[in-house]
Design a protein around this motif. Sequence first.
Motif, PDB file in Angstrom:
ATOM      1  N   LEU A  39      38.759  40.385  40.128  1.00 35.11           N
ATOM      2  CA  LEU A  39      38.680  40.408  41.433  1.00 35.11           C
ATOM      3  C   LEU A  39      39.167  41.947  41.986  1.00 35.11           C
ATOM      4  O   LEU A  39      38.548  42.614  43.012  1.00 35.11           O
ATOM      5  N   ARG A  40      40.092  42.461  41.244  1.00 34.28           N
ATOM      6  CA  ARG A  40      40.543  43.954  41.624  1.00 34.28           C
ATOM      7  C   ARG A  40      39.542  44.819  41.140  1.00 34.28           C
ATOM      8  O   ARG A  40      38.955  45.911  42.068  1.00 34.28           O
ATOM      9  N   ASP A  41      38.648  44.689  40.034  1.00 34.42           N
ATOM     10  CA  ASP A  41      37.569  45.355  39.705  1.00 34.42           C
ATOM     11  C   ASP A  41      36.477  45.614  40.678  1.00 34.42           C
ATOM     12  O   ASP A  41      36.135  46.703  40.912  1.00 34.42           O
ATOM     13  N   CYS A  42      36.026  44.376  41.249  1.00 35.44           N
ATOM     14  CA  CYS A  42      34.990  44.528  42.378  1.00 35.44           C
ATOM     15  C   CYS A  42      35.297  44.639  43.777  1.00 35.44           C
ATOM     16  O   CYS A  42      34.713  44.458  44.624  1.00 35.44           O
ATOM     17  N   ARG A  43      36.903  44.524  43.852  1.00 34.70           N
ATOM     18  CA  ARG A  43      37.169  44.583  45.390  1.00 34.70           C
ATOM     19  C   ARG A  43      36.846  43.575  46.223  1.00 34.70           C
ATOM     20  O   ARG A  43      36.056  43.743  47.274  1.00 34.70           O
ATOM     21  N   ALA A  44      36.807  42.406  45.727  1.00 35.82           N
ATOM     22  CA  ALA A  44      36.491  41.186  46.236  1.00 35.82           C
ATOM     23  C   ALA A  44      37.258  40.979  47.567  1.00 35.82           C
ATOM     24  O   ALA A  44      38.134  41.418  47.935  1.00 35.82           O
ATOM     25  N   ASP A  45      36.415  40.494  48.580  1.00 32.04           N
ATOM     26  CA  ASP A  45      36.822  40.187  50.092  1.00 32.04           C
ATOM     27  C   ASP A  45      37.383  38.846  50.217  1.00 32.04           C
ATOM     28  O   ASP A  45      38.367  38.436  50.955  1.00 32.04           O
ATOM     29  N   ILE A  46      36.401  37.925  49.695  1.00 30.10           N
ATOM     30  CA  ILE A  46      36.814  36.452  49.946  1.00 30.10           C
ATOM     31  C   ILE A  46      36.762  35.823  48.544  1.00 30.10           C
ATOM     32  O   ILE A  46      35.715  35.979  47.734  1.00 30.10           O
ATOM     33  N   LEU A  47      37.634  34.772  48.562  1.00 33.59           N
ATOM     34  CA  LEU A  47      37.591  33.834  47.185  1.00 33.59           C
ATOM     35  C   LEU A  47      37.449  32.407  47.597  1.00 33.59           C
ATOM     36  O   LEU A  47      38.231  31.953  48.178  1.00 33.59           O
ATOM     37  N   PHE A  48      36.461  31.739  47.037  1.00 32.42           N
ATOM     38  CA  PHE A  48      36.183  30.550  47.293  1.00 32.42           C
ATOM     39  C   PHE A  48      36.793  29.633  46.359  1.00 32.42           C
ATOM     40  O   PHE A  48      36.494  30.022  44.997  1.00 32.42           O
ATOM     41  N   VAL A  49      37.545  28.657  46.578  1.00 24.20           N
ATOM     42  CA  VAL A  49      38.201  27.800  45.461  1.00 24.20           C
ATOM     43  C   VAL A  49      37.966  26.358  45.608  1.00 24.20           C
ATOM     44  O   VAL A  49      37.802  25.940  47.110  1.00 24.20           O
TER      45      VAL A  49
END
Length: 463
Positions: A39-49
């Motif tokens: 998540l840090r590597d791709c600089r994610a904005d939103i996480l669906f769980v």
Amino acid sequence: MLSLNSDRYLELYLAVGWAGAVIVPLNIRWSPIENEDALRDCRADILFVDKAFAPVGATLAKTIPGLKLVFADDGETPAGTENYETLIARSQAMPDAMRGRDDLAGIFYTGGTTGRSKGVMLSHGNLMANALNALGEGLWPSSTIYLHAAPMFHLANGAAMYSVLLSGGSNVVIQGFTPDGVAAAIQKERVTDVLLVPTMIQMFVDHPTLGNYDLASLRRIAYGASVISDAVLMRAMKALPHVEFTQAYGMTELSPIATVLHWKEHIGDGRAKGRHRGAGRATLGAEVKIVDAEDKVVPRGTVGEIAVRGDMVMMGYWERPEETARAVIDGWMHTGDGGYMDEDGFIYVVDRVKDMIISGGENVYSAEVENALAQHPAVAQCAVIGIPSDRWGEQVHAVVVLKGGASATPEELIEHCKTLIAGYKCPRSVDITATPLPLSGAGKILKRELRRPYWENRDRRVS
């Protein structure tokens, strides 16, 4: 997306592309540390769980600044989390962002030879090329009722979804693989097609209650991700005599299919020629060659590295241009698999050039496991290899030299690894030795020497 299989997962694969964003399916078997790194590597904005991963998602959202959390499941929405259906209900429909074939569609994380996972960048064109190639091979026709039993974060299953949608077939989704769950879904939904890794096939056909289900609708099983043994294939063909088996060989970097071994090669003349032990021929739209260490094509029947070219070859590794340049040379993806091509163009995988193990269909890079082992205070030297396993195809095995005066048991070392990396990557067996590991003149551990006793008297050095 960090979730078990669901209809919303399928929706997100499509909606994210429509919105002009990039989907990053996360491995549900990874440790929280590994998924945080991605998540840090791709600089994610939103996480669906979903429910299963809501607690992990909450921890990740606290750890990673600016990460928004969306609950994509039924039931009560956790505090501090947006609800998927509520977001849809209060939002206006948006126009298609009209992304083109060269635009980035998804980042799919795979193990790394340096110990860190790397993101495989696939474009819309990559994914569509693979989907059309599969349809051209006769996979997933319009009459298909396809069962998502393998994890949807795996590109093989995700790619099948695109083909089924293009052909006009139907997608049936279960949360995850269990023999009873697959059999029940086939019976209820009249499933015609499913993709399984060899370990799943073995568990399915050996299941004691399989005969209690009506599996008459099932027509085709596609398999891949690792080599299938003759014994398992024969048991599967006997247990399911009305089912045709097709192998697809490839890798995430190829979106993912490179070659296809059709059902006709599993039986009759093809079987008599031993083709059922191979990986098939280049799929439509793909070129395959076998090269030596200097990247020159070797004669037919000679073992070298399998290289593939075509519109399905990845855009590259996310923000890793040097690794991309090493893997893709003049448009040819160098797979890291050792194999040979016969006179009729059939590919046979016999070894690995990369230091990689495939266990239960999952890629395990030795460096990741060695990095985890090396963090144990008692470990002076370690090497991780793949050894044959009847159940998993290959089993992760570690050879460890302890520091002088230090002590540790195999069980302690395995448990230590589980705190740092996914369980499937951890050693299933550990040899603790007082003998220094064999080294080359350049000081590199000679893993072939460690592997040799386990693979002697075998035609191929992978399972």
